[in-house]
Design a protein around this motif. Structure first.
Motif, PDB file in Angstrom:
ATOM      1  N   LEU A   1       4.912   3.524   2.627  1.00 44.97           N
ATOM      2  CA  LEU A   1       4.893   2.056   2.007  1.00 44.97           C
ATOM      3  C   LEU A   1       4.693   1.307   3.114  1.00 44.97           C
ATOM      4  O   LEU A   1       5.555   1.063   3.929  1.00 44.97           O
ATOM      5  CB  LEU A   1       6.371   2.021   1.240  1.00 44.97           C
ATOM      6  CG  LEU A   1       6.356   2.597  -0.233  1.00 44.97           C
ATOM      7  CD1 LEU A   1       6.265   4.021  -0.225  1.00 44.97           C
ATOM      8  CD2 LEU A   1       7.913   2.058  -0.995  1.00 44.97           C
ATOM      9  N   GLU A   2       3.532   0.560   2.973  1.00 45.43           N
ATOM     10  CA  GLU A   2       3.442  -0.596   3.737  1.00 45.43           C
ATOM     11  C   GLU A   2       3.657  -1.914   2.937  1.00 45.43           C
ATOM     12  O   GLU A   2       2.860  -2.042   1.847  1.00 45.43           O
ATOM     13  CB  GLU A   2       1.716  -0.602   4.250  1.00 45.43           C
ATOM     14  CG  GLU A   2       1.357  -1.828   5.016  1.00 45.43           C
ATOM     15  CD  GLU A   2      -0.308  -1.816   5.023  1.00 45.43           C
ATOM     16  OE1 GLU A   2      -0.689  -3.132   4.872  1.00 45.43           O
ATOM     17  OE2 GLU A   2      -1.009  -0.912   4.809  1.00 45.43           O
ATOM     18  N   ILE A   3       4.472  -2.477   3.461  1.00 44.95           N
ATOM     19  CA  ILE A   3       5.014  -3.753   2.513  1.00 44.95           C
ATOM     20  C   ILE A   3       4.703  -5.234   3.362  1.00 44.95           C
ATOM     21  O   ILE A   3       5.307  -5.333   4.585  1.00 44.95           O
ATOM     22  CB  ILE A   3       6.263  -3.506   2.302  1.00 44.95           C
ATOM     23  CG1 ILE A   3       6.636  -2.219   1.764  1.00 44.95           C
ATOM     24  CG2 ILE A   3       7.214  -4.716   1.532  1.00 44.95           C
ATOM     25  CD1 ILE A   3       8.208  -1.800   1.833  1.00 44.95           C
TER      26      ILE A   3
ATOM     27  N   THR B   1       0.759  -0.960  -0.031  1.00 43.28           N
ATOM     28  CA  THR B   1      -0.060  -0.059   0.113  1.00 43.28           C
ATOM     29  C   THR B   1       0.758   1.154  -0.025  1.00 43.28           C
ATOM     30  O   THR B   1       1.889   1.198   0.804  1.00 43.28           O
ATOM     31  CB  THR B   1      -1.009  -0.013   1.015  1.00 43.28           C
ATOM     32  OG1 THR B   1      -1.933  -1.165   1.337  1.00 43.28           O
ATOM     33  CG2 THR B   1      -1.785   1.468   1.291  1.00 43.28           C
ATOM     34  N   ILE B   2       0.701   2.032  -0.885  1.00 41.05           N
ATOM     35  CA  ILE B   2       1.205   3.456  -1.008  1.00 41.05           C
ATOM     36  C   ILE B   2       0.531   4.501  -0.806  1.00 41.05           C
ATOM     37  O   ILE B   2      -0.400   4.796  -1.502  1.00 41.05           O
ATOM     38  CB  ILE B   2       2.064   3.594  -2.463  1.00 41.05           C
ATOM     39  CG1 ILE B   2       2.957   2.219  -2.893  1.00 41.05           C
ATOM     40  CG2 ILE B   2       2.592   4.742  -2.634  1.00 41.05           C
ATOM     41  CD1 ILE B   2       3.288   2.289  -4.378  1.00 41.05           C
ATOM     42  N   GLY B   3       0.856   5.309   0.453  1.00 37.73           N
ATOM     43  CA  GLY B   3       0.187   6.364   0.913  1.00 37.73           C
ATOM     44  C   GLY B   3       0.913   7.610   0.627  1.00 37.73           C
ATOM     45  O   GLY B   3       2.053   7.565   0.804  1.00 37.73           O
TER      46      GLY B   3
ATOM     47  N   PHE C   1       8.004   4.881   6.430  1.00 40.27           N
ATOM     48  CA  PHE C   1       7.514   6.367   6.317  1.00 40.27           C
ATOM     49  C   PHE C   1       8.543   7.215   5.670  1.00 40.27           C
ATOM     50  O   PHE C   1       9.752   7.067   6.280  1.00 40.27           O
ATOM     51  CB  PHE C   1       7.184   6.785   7.903  1.00 40.27           C
ATOM     52  CG  PHE C   1       6.129   6.414   8.704  1.00 40.27           C
ATOM     53  CD1 PHE C   1       4.798   7.079   8.464  1.00 40.27           C
ATOM     54  CD2 PHE C   1       6.314   5.320   9.575  1.00 40.27           C
ATOM     55  CE1 PHE C   1       3.738   6.631   9.122  1.00 40.27           C
ATOM     56  CE2 PHE C   1       5.308   4.903  10.092  1.00 40.27           C
ATOM     57  CZ  PHE C   1       3.942   5.330  10.231  1.00 40.27           C
ATOM     58  N   GLU C   2       8.295   8.211   4.760  1.00 41.74           N
ATOM     59  CA  GLU C   2       9.072   9.052   4.302  1.00 41.74           C
ATOM     60  C   GLU C   2       8.480  10.196   4.587  1.00 41.74           C
ATOM     61  O   GLU C   2       7.495  10.672   3.841  1.00 41.74           O
ATOM     62  CB  GLU C   2       9.007   8.786   2.688  1.00 41.74           C
ATOM     63  CG  GLU C   2       9.684   7.411   2.236  1.00 41.74           C
ATOM     64  CD  GLU C   2      11.043   7.622   1.779  1.00 41.74           C
ATOM     65  OE1 GLU C   2      11.736   8.730   1.204  1.00 41.74           O
ATOM     66  OE2 GLU C   2      11.843   6.828   2.069  1.00 41.74           O
TER      67      GLU C   2
ATOM     68  N   PRO D   1      14.412   5.916  -1.012  1.00 45.21           N
ATOM     69  CA  PRO D   1      13.816   4.391  -1.005  1.00 45.21           C
ATOM     70  C   PRO D   1      12.091   4.585  -1.248  1.00 45.21           C
ATOM     71  O   PRO D   1      11.452   3.557  -1.413  1.00 45.21           O
ATOM     72  CB  PRO D   1      13.970   4.005   0.457  1.00 45.21           C
ATOM     73  CG  PRO D   1      14.356   4.789   1.164  1.00 45.21           C
ATOM     74  CD  PRO D   1      15.006   5.819   0.465  1.00 45.21           C
ATOM     75  N   VAL D   2      11.630   5.741  -1.488  1.00 46.79           N
ATOM     76  CA  VAL D   2      10.320   6.127  -1.562  1.00 46.79           C
ATOM     77  C   VAL D   2       9.580   5.207  -2.693  1.00 46.79           C
ATOM     78  O   VAL D   2       8.479   4.720  -2.764  1.00 46.79           O
ATOM     79  CB  VAL D   2      10.115   7.443  -1.809  1.00 46.79           C
ATOM     80  CG1 VAL D   2      10.458   8.076  -3.122  1.00 46.79           C
ATOM     81  CG2 VAL D   2       8.344   7.862  -1.748  1.00 46.79           C
ATOM     82  N   MET D   3      10.202   4.889  -3.667  1.00 43.82           N
ATOM     83  CA  MET D   3       9.840   4.082  -5.107  1.00 43.82           C
ATOM     84  C   MET D   3      10.288   2.582  -5.043  1.00 43.82           C
ATOM     85  O   MET D   3      10.247   1.720  -6.046  1.00 43.82           O
ATOM     86  CB  MET D   3      10.093   4.728  -6.404  1.00 43.82           C
ATOM     87  CG  MET D   3       9.138   5.962  -6.681  1.00 43.82           C
ATOM     88  SD  MET D   3       7.425   5.689  -6.945  1.00 43.82           S
ATOM     89  CE  MET D   3       6.925   5.921  -5.183  1.00 43.82           C
ATOM     90  N   GLY D   4      11.238   2.183  -3.867  1.00 34.66           N
ATOM     91  CA  GLY D   4      11.483   0.984  -3.868  1.00 34.66           C
ATOM     92  C   GLY D   4      12.505   0.443  -4.946  1.00 34.66           C
ATOM     93  O   GLY D   4      12.502  -0.844  -5.433  1.00 34.66           O
ATOM     94  N   GLN D   5      13.479   1.199  -5.422  1.00 39.80           N
ATOM     95  CA  GLN D   5      14.045   0.699  -6.664  1.00 39.80           C
ATOM     96  C   GLN D   5      15.429   0.486  -6.191  1.00 39.80           C
ATOM     97  O   GLN D   5      16.474  -0.027  -7.020  1.00 39.80           O
ATOM     98  CB  GLN D   5      14.125   1.978  -7.582  1.00 39.80           C
ATOM     99  CG  GLN D   5      12.709   2.147  -8.061  1.00 39.80           C
ATOM    100  CD  GLN D   5      12.367   1.010  -9.167  1.00 39.80           C
ATOM    101  OE1 GLN D   5      13.079   0.423  -9.879  1.00 39.80           O
ATOM    102  NE2 GLN D   5      11.084   0.637  -8.921  1.00 39.80           N
ATOM    103  N   GLY D   6      16.087   0.846  -4.929  1.00 42.12           N
ATOM    104  CA  GLY D   6      17.347   0.577  -4.728  1.00 42.12           C
ATOM    105  C   GLY D   6      18.112  -0.654  -5.101  1.00 42.12           C
ATOM    106  O   GLY D   6      18.976  -0.967  -5.736  1.00 42.12           O
TER     107      GLY D   6
END
Length: 399
Positions: free
Chosen positions: A192-194, A181-183, A208-209, A296-301
């Motif tokens: 980001l809830e993962i 879930t991306i809020g 939390f960002e 890390p906000v878009m989870g690409q690292g």
């Protein structure tokens, strides 16, 4: 015979080492600390692995946590009151790297890779370069931070744009269907809830960002070890106020799994030069967060680090001379994906007003929402969609 030294034992270094061993190339991995210490230490990240990374795991024989069992196949979005769901063509999966990295280190050692525990600083690079035909620096932390010069044209930020407060929690009912879930709380930050597999079993990671100076920034000032009740109370209050899509599924037994399972800090995004001359016609090739650091906000690292390692491994296996010509070829081969991920992430950190048109359009078009979500697997494609207002409108129009 060609030998490669890899400084850094994160996902970039391990994936590179495993790929080189599969090609029969001798590898020495220089790890800053023993992997047993890593496994028992504090949370490293909460990154999800997307389908291309999982395919590389399968090819390397290290897909130990099948996405069909442990993964998820969608993103639920809640952006300032706009809600929509996008579905992946292939599932993603999140595994605590304190489980993941030691297991892959065992795989590497079992396949003949050498793992040497030692601290490496800039003064050690000449010595290591003399041992190997090519030296790869796959860590941008500690003494090697900033080793490779920043590329200003691709590094617009000289300070963090978000404060990161990432933790593992129990007591959150899973979303339906299982998903990240991306809020987005405009002006305050993102969440980001993962769903994540940890040493506690299946838990929920909350990343939390938080915008510095905003209402959520207080989460980076509290310590669950010093005052667990206050920390829990504050997290619940901020969820309810700013991230209702997650708050509506919080249960009475909501809790942080362990004080060690919390990561508080900040990241300054940067793109750095691809290589550094070390003298005597030897070069250090940049990899992972030594090369490209994204928020890390878009989870690409981890995903782009693994991709970059795969590109580098293929080029190393195809050549025998690791000079500047080789380094520039690696740079060209990986550039579009890495720069796409960086530019996309930076756009989200400082969203232009017209990005709201995208969210509204995706909320009304499930097919486009699925395509947008699938592009988390392909950051170069995502950047081609998001780079300008004209491109966003063309994407929503189907042109």
């Amino acid at each position: 015979m060609t030998t490669v030294g890899i400084v850094g034992a994160g996902i970039a270094g391990l994936h590179l080492g495993l790929a080189l061993r599969a090609a029969g190339i001798p590898v020495t991995l220089y790890a800053e600390r023993p992997f047993d210490d890593l496994a028992a230490g504090p949370l490293l990240n909460t990154v999800a692995h997307h389908h291309p990374l999982l395919e590389r795991e399968r090819a390397l024989g290290v897909h130990h946590w099948p996405a069909a069992e442990f993964g998820y196949a969608a993103h639920h979005h809640w952006i300032g009151g706009v809600r929509f769901t996008g579905r992946f063509t292939h599932p993603s999966c999140a595994v605590d790297h304190r489980l993941y990295l030691p297991r892959l280190a065992e795989d590497l050692a079992g396949r003949g890779g050498r793992v040497e525990v030692r601290a490496v600083g800039p003064r050690d690079l000449g010595e290591l370069a003399a041992r190997h035909d090519l030296l790869v620096v796959a860590t941008g932390r500690g003494a090697l931070s900033g080793l490779f010069p920043r590329r200003p044209g691709h590094s617009p930020h000289d300070a963090p744009r978000r404060l990161v407060c990432a933790g593992l929690y129990t007591g959150i009912a899973p979303a339906e269907p299982a998903a990240v879930t991306i809020g987005v709380a405009p002006g305050q930050g993102e969440l980001l809830e993962i769903p994540l597999l940890s040493r506690h079993g299946r838990v929920t990671a909350l990343l939390f960002e938080n915008v510095p100076g905003g209402d959520l920034a207080v989460l980076n000032e509290l310590s669950p070890a010093q005052d667990p009740a206050l920390f829990r109370k504050t997290v619940l209050e901020k969820l309810r106020e700013h991230h209702p899509a997650t708050a509506e599924r919080v249960l009475d037994d909501f809790a942080l799994t362990d004080p060690r399972d919390l990561l508080q800090g900040a990241v300054t995004p940067a793109v750095r030069e691809d290589f550094l001359p070390l003298g005597d016609d030897k070069f250090a090739l940049a990899l992972g967060d030594a090369h490209v650091v994204v928020d890390p906000v878009m989870g690409q690292g981890a995903n782009i680090a693994s991709y970059s390692a795969a590109v580098a491994a293929a080029e190393i296996a195809a050549d025998t001379v690791y000079d500047e010509v080789f380094c520039r070829r690696v740079a060209r081969a990986r550039e579009e994906v890495l720069l796409g991920a960086s530019a996309w992430t930076n756009l989200v950190l400082d969203p232009p007003p017209w990005l709201g048109e995208l969210w509204q359009g995706l909320a009304g078009d499930p097919r486009r929402a699925d395509e947008f979500t699938d592009n988390f697997d392909h950051p170069d494609r995502q950047w081609r969609v998001l780079a300008t207002r004209r491109r966003v409108r063309a994407f929503l129009d189907g042109s």
